[in-house]
Design a protein around this motif. Sequence first.
Motif, PDB file in Angstrom:
ATOM      1  N   GLY A 123      15.040   9.141  13.050  1.00 10.48           N
ATOM      2  CA  GLY A 123      16.337   8.464  12.929  1.00 10.48           C
ATOM      3  C   GLY A 123      17.366   8.990  13.907  1.00 10.48           C
ATOM      4  N   ASP A 177      21.660  13.034   1.024  1.00 11.68           N
ATOM      5  CA  ASP A 177      21.695  13.364   2.448  1.00 11.68           C
ATOM      6  C   ASP A 177      20.632  14.370   2.886  1.00 11.68           C
ATOM      7  OD1 ASP A 177      23.929  11.717   2.849  1.00 11.68           O
ATOM      8  OD2 ASP A 177      25.264  13.299   2.178  1.00 11.68           O
ATOM      9  N   ARG A 200      15.150  15.535   8.459  1.00  7.76           N
ATOM     10  CA  ARG A 200      14.515  14.767   9.536  1.00  7.76           C
ATOM     11  C   ARG A 200      15.256  14.931  10.858  1.00  7.76           C
ATOM     12  NH1 ARG A 200      12.953  10.743   5.717  1.00  7.76           N
ATOM     13  NH2 ARG A 200      15.095  10.010   5.676  1.00  7.76           N
ATOM     14  N   LYS A 218      17.577  13.100   5.087  1.00  8.96           N
ATOM     15  CA  LYS A 218      18.066  12.659   6.390  1.00  8.96           C
ATOM     16  C   LYS A 218      18.361  13.874   7.274  1.00  8.96           C
ATOM     17  CE  LYS A 218      22.216  10.876   6.554  1.00  8.96           C
ATOM     18  NZ  LYS A 218      23.205   9.864   6.192  1.00  8.96           N
TER      19      LYS A 218
END
Length: 408
Positions: free
Chosen positions: A11, A259, A265, A262
């Motif tokens: 991402g 969160d 990652r 995320k």
Amino acid sequence: MKIYDELVARGLIAQVTDEKEIAELVNSGKAVFYIGFDPTADSLHVGHFMALSLMKRLQEAGNKPIVLIGAGTAMIGDPSGRTDMRQMMSVETIQHNSECFKKQMSRFIDFSEGKAIMVNNADWLMKLNYVELLREVGIHFTVNRMLTAECYKNRMERGLSFLEFNYMIMQSYDFLELYRKYGCNMQFGGDDQWSNMLTGTELIHKKLGENVYAMTITLLLNSEGKKMGKTQSGAVWLDAEKTSPFEFYQYWRNVADSDVLKCIRMLTFIPLEEVATMEEWEGSELNRAKEILAFELTKLVHGENEAQKAQAAAKALFVEGSGEDENTPSTSVTMQEFGEGMSILDILTLTGLAASKSEARRLVEQGGITVNGEKIDSKDAVLEKAAFENGYALIRKGKKVYHKLTIG
RNA sequence: GGAGAGAUGCCCGAGUGGCUAAAGGGAGCGGACUGUAAAUCCGUUGGCUACGCCUACGAUGGUUCGAAACCAUCUCUCUCCA
């Protein structure tokens, strides 16, 4: 998994000028890319960290990074994403900040044997001649187009100085310069840099007829849409003097449930297969993921040793509840100062746990102060020598703030 | 250069002579709940030698028994026109 796909999976990629070309260049290790860092503070922060991590990932895939220290552009100040003008910085400050940046960066990027280079745009920007620049570069920009740029939008209402308006041109010129000097064919940066980066690729295309590319990194936003890496008291710094490893660890340990993954990652180097197993975790299980996130990041920024210490300190505080740890901040008073005993209010202000006596009084009245595990219930309480049996008195403010007081 | 608007506590923002250490909101801090999370609820948020005193509404000076509020000068910001 190829590096480009990994970046996508994590991402990290927000916008690209030409996905196919970029993917191919990056995957084959042929990218010579730069990221600019304006020395606007004396330490890097989380946003910089993301950019540096991206550099590291790409460097490991065989690409060549160029770190650009923006001492020249810092003289102007990037208006992107801001509602007010930056304060102008003195040359000395910029110089000092640049040095701080350089020191911190070598921790993340391998600069040995031409694996990466570091340059400073002051070296060419400061020498520019106004009329020459206008004729060489200015001719390729139309004001109409510049004014429509996203990064100026929120400044159109409040006012944009001509100084700042030129920032975009300077950044574009950097790209051109790096292309000429080092064959730099790609620029990466934060997503707020998109307009500035685009105009850079256009400039090179118009001037030299060559294709170069730009790619932006996703801004790290929390589930409420706010930028992460900020606390009430300011940014989360990478400099241990400004944000201690413990505070740094705690910041990540306390991110919201929504969160954690995320962040893992985007910020860590934990393989995606491992992250996939964490996705199964729910509710309080996510605390494990938060610990991993905090530990990994602290390790990357401050080293394994500091990460261990921070984790141990956090466990001592929250799991065992003892609160005692070698890293607990402490204050020492002399025998004379202490005398026969010291009032709790004086102790709170002395240790900095309260900014004023009024605040100290409030804290005690609201039941927020504990000494050696015993709640202080009177603002007239006096600490006597008996409280120092272990060599220090352990003061706790609220639930998370500990402070040791010693006499000596 | 001309016309106008404004400057209030950490931030936003009400207040146009005494009832104002200054509404309301945000943020912070403390407490409850909990998973060192989120949400929610309660309390609190200028200082001090503390039933009183001091400092504070851009700066300085003035009017008044009394000013954040009225007047003058100044500084800064913004908007419109050129």
